[in-house]
Design a protein around this motif. Sequence first.
Motif, PDB file in Angstrom:
ATOM      1  N   GLU A  53     -10.392 -62.945   3.069  1.00 56.40           N
ATOM      2  CA  GLU A  53      -8.909 -62.967   3.181  1.00 56.40           C
ATOM      3  C   GLU A  53      -8.299 -64.000   3.328  1.00 56.40           C
ATOM      4  OE1 GLU A  53      -7.181 -60.084   5.602  1.00 56.40           O
ATOM      5  OE2 GLU A  53      -8.654 -58.552   4.936  1.00 56.40           O
ATOM      6  N   PHE A  54      -9.214 -64.926   4.310  1.00 59.07           N
ATOM      7  CA  PHE A  54      -8.895 -66.577   4.619  1.00 59.07           C
ATOM      8  C   PHE A  54      -8.768 -67.391   3.392  1.00 59.07           C
ATOM      9  CE2 PHE A  54     -10.683 -70.487   5.351  1.00 59.07           C
ATOM     10  CZ  PHE A  54      -9.834 -71.275   6.161  1.00 59.07           C
TER      11      PHE A  54
ATOM     12  N   ARG B 172     -12.989 -60.593   6.236  1.00 54.20           N
ATOM     13  CA  ARG B 172     -11.985 -61.585   6.984  1.00 54.20           C
ATOM     14  C   ARG B 172     -12.061 -62.927   6.314  1.00 54.20           C
ATOM     15  NH1 ARG B 172      -9.581 -59.754  11.552  1.00 54.20           N
ATOM     16  NH2 ARG B 172      -9.069 -57.519  11.154  1.00 54.20           N
ATOM     17  N   TRP B 173     -13.716 -63.269   5.929  1.00 49.81           N
ATOM     18  CA  TRP B 173     -13.370 -64.744   5.466  1.00 49.81           C
ATOM     19  C   TRP B 173     -12.679 -64.601   4.019  1.00 49.81           C
ATOM     20  CZ3 TRP B 173     -18.771 -64.411   7.745  1.00 49.81           C
ATOM     21  CH2 TRP B 173     -19.092 -64.880   9.075  1.00 49.81           C
TER      22      TRP B 173
ATOM     23  N   CYS C 225      -5.071 -72.567  -3.068  1.00 47.66           N
ATOM     24  CA  CYS C 225      -3.746 -73.216  -3.413  1.00 47.66           C
ATOM     25  C   CYS C 225      -3.183 -72.916  -4.819  1.00 47.66           C
ATOM     26  CB  CYS C 225      -4.101 -74.745  -3.658  1.00 47.66           C
ATOM     27  SG  CYS C 225      -4.608 -75.323  -5.377  1.00 47.66           S
TER      28      CYS C 225
ATOM     29  N   ILE D 218      -6.766 -76.190   2.462  1.00 48.48           N
ATOM     30  CA  ILE D 218      -7.241 -76.904   1.241  1.00 48.48           C
ATOM     31  C   ILE D 218      -7.124 -78.474   1.380  1.00 48.48           C
ATOM     32  CG2 ILE D 218      -4.748 -76.751  -0.038  1.00 48.48           C
ATOM     33  CD1 ILE D 218      -8.215 -76.682  -1.756  1.00 48.48           C
TER      34      ILE D 218
ATOM     35  N   SER E 112     -10.710 -77.317   9.605  1.00 48.46           N
ATOM     36  CA  SER E 112     -10.071 -76.031   9.393  1.00 48.46           C
ATOM     37  C   SER E 112     -11.046 -74.899   9.000  1.00 48.46           C
ATOM     38  CB  SER E 112      -8.684 -75.953   8.427  1.00 48.46           C
ATOM     39  OG  SER E 112      -8.020 -77.106   8.597  1.00 48.46           O
TER      40      SER E 112
ATOM     41  N   HIS F 260      -5.851 -66.427   1.179  1.00 49.01           N
ATOM     42  CA  HIS F 260      -4.718 -67.045   1.788  1.00 49.01           C
ATOM     43  C   HIS F 260      -4.437 -68.520   1.537  1.00 49.01           C
ATOM     44  CE1 HIS F 260      -2.459 -68.381   5.200  1.00 49.01           C
ATOM     45  NE2 HIS F 260      -1.392 -67.425   5.105  1.00 49.01           N
TER      46      HIS F 260
ATOM     47  N   GLY G 199      -0.295 -77.001   7.756  1.00 42.22           N
ATOM     48  CA  GLY G 199      -0.924 -75.588   7.513  1.00 42.22           C
ATOM     49  C   GLY G 199      -1.366 -75.613   6.150  1.00 42.22           C
TER      50      GLY G 199
END
Lengths: 449, 223
Positions: free
Chosen positions: A350-351, A347-348, A357, A186, A101, A354, A183
């Motif tokens: 933000e990833f 963007r990275w 954990c 982590i 991922s 998101h 999904g």
Amino acid sequence: MPCPHPMLQPRTRGSDVPLTPLLTAHWDQPDLHTLHGYRRHGGYTALPQALGMSPDAIIQTVKDSGLRGRGGAAFPTGMKWGFVPQGDDRPHYLVVNADESEPGACKDIPLMMTDPHSLVEGVVITSYAIRARHAFIYVRGEVPFVVRRVREAVAQAYEAGLIGTNILGSGFDLDVVVHAGAGAYICGEETALLNSLEGLRGQPRLKPPFPAVSGLYSAPTVVNNVETIAYVPTIVERGAEWFASFGTEKSPGIKLFAMSGHVQRPGIYEAPMGIPFSELLGYAGGMREGHQLKFWLPGGSSVPLLTDAHLDIPMTYEDIAGAGSLFGTGTPMVFDETTSVVRAVSRWIEFYKHESCGKCTPCREGTYWLVDLLRRFDEGQAVASDLEKTLDVGEQIMGRSFCALGDAAATPYPSALKYFRSEFEDGTRRHTDELFPPAAATVFTEVNA
Amino acid sequence: MTTTDDTRAQMRQIVARYPQPRSAVMPLLHLTQSRDGSVTPEAIDEVAELLGMSRAEVTGVASFYTMYLRKPGGRFRVGVCINSLCAILGGDEIWESLVDYVGIDNHQTTDDGLISLERIECQAACTHAPVMTLNWEFLDNQTPASAREVVDKVRAGEPVASTRGPRVVPEIAAVGRSLAGVDDALDDSDNGLDPLTLAGLELARELGHALPASDAATADEGV
């Protein structure tokens, strides 16, 4: 569905390091994913060979091959196996990390799609070597096609007596379970993956103890990446020395390199370790017509950026570390001059926000602040002090959490600032969309009507 | 929805795969979600009871992973990768185009319950950027126009083929069953090969690059 992507351009550059299709040698065979197809191309010949060896001899072979983990951490595989205590009466487990991922990493998914039996054969051999009688393949949930492919391969192997009880009359028993995630990036972190597999929230554990001592259900466990395991049968079959004859002493072997981004011909290129990046780029057809390389990341978004000053760097752990980045998954993402480095880094991050954990405060809160700061640069709303503040927030995350996710979130910005400081300064004045019109960076020409 | 004997039998089979029952919580949630459309309070009770877990523990798992839904979404979930590489290569344009075209925003579902839109993270298909998914099956190398075509087909009830995956993308419930490990019968017989996956192999052949033989394996290694 037609592919509108202008990818198949003629190759223009020569190259000195030949490609080495080993795992990929038969990938174009439409039935390779079936037991019959895999066998027709020499599959499952390493397994009986391995079962005729002692488990310790296999561990030694893999040690001698120099194979290092292909999931990003590059830990020597044979050494990891050797850490599993032997002669104890506890169950041992093999867990395959098929949770690919990481942004930029795209090698395990195609491997499992085209050639799932190479993974299954590697799983059986590895389990035998580490004396596990239960193995798990943890596949991310967002790829149902791959989950079905791997399940089907495991089912066929059971039917053929390649998994199950008394495999090929050796007395070795093994059960293999294909487990689908749901999904969570982590869960690619090995201890989070183990928690997830135990039916807990997928949050990392503190190490030590390492999984080899206390892993799944607190029992000795080896966690290996898909590509790592898939190369094991070739090493058993062809010998450690042969495998180690490729690459360098510290970075031996053959590797699946995935080239993506603004290159003429993105795709999977299997080549020896140590191949210069420029050669890989040449095989990928070079940059798209009329454009120049701006920056690239050797393996995933968790590694520092490199630029066109690093074109000739050999793709080894040591050379890439020497240039200030990390080899990671060995799947270069390549961007040309139409790309805003601010947008990419934003963007990275933000990833990572998101996917954090939430367990460790520096990562949970730090990624929140990094996203906020990077958005300001992206929207032209940053103030001059934000340049240093962003570095500072990163430093507050780095090394202060259980796992490497927080570190990863703090990694791209400092290198981006180092090489492209003026773009971040522009982020105090102008919106990224003005500075780098997004349409110029797309790989399709149609107007978004 | 009540549990049929069939579902109960499937659930027991799933539990039996694992050395410890608790490990079955994820596939069981995939399975109940495929039946109910989301993870319902009743399903949490059911899974907790079967596995000897508390409701809080099962809820903790269900709320951790993004694929478990609290409310049912559309029968067809359209995902657009907006992570850096896909976004820059065109994912942002595709996303904007779809928001306009479908008339809903991120994590929303059309009134008829047919389509949900979702901004998704990296699908491990960067070689095939910009990438979309339909019910988590790959739609590679998309453009705004090809993305709108996918929506047109879904609206018209026409089959959509995955570029690397099933020839007919199933409804979301079937995907949940695949993830749970039951009911895997989908026609995907030889679909997974494409020019990008094979780029290196085909180039090696074109250039005559052969793998040096080992002592152990000499005969069959022409490439």
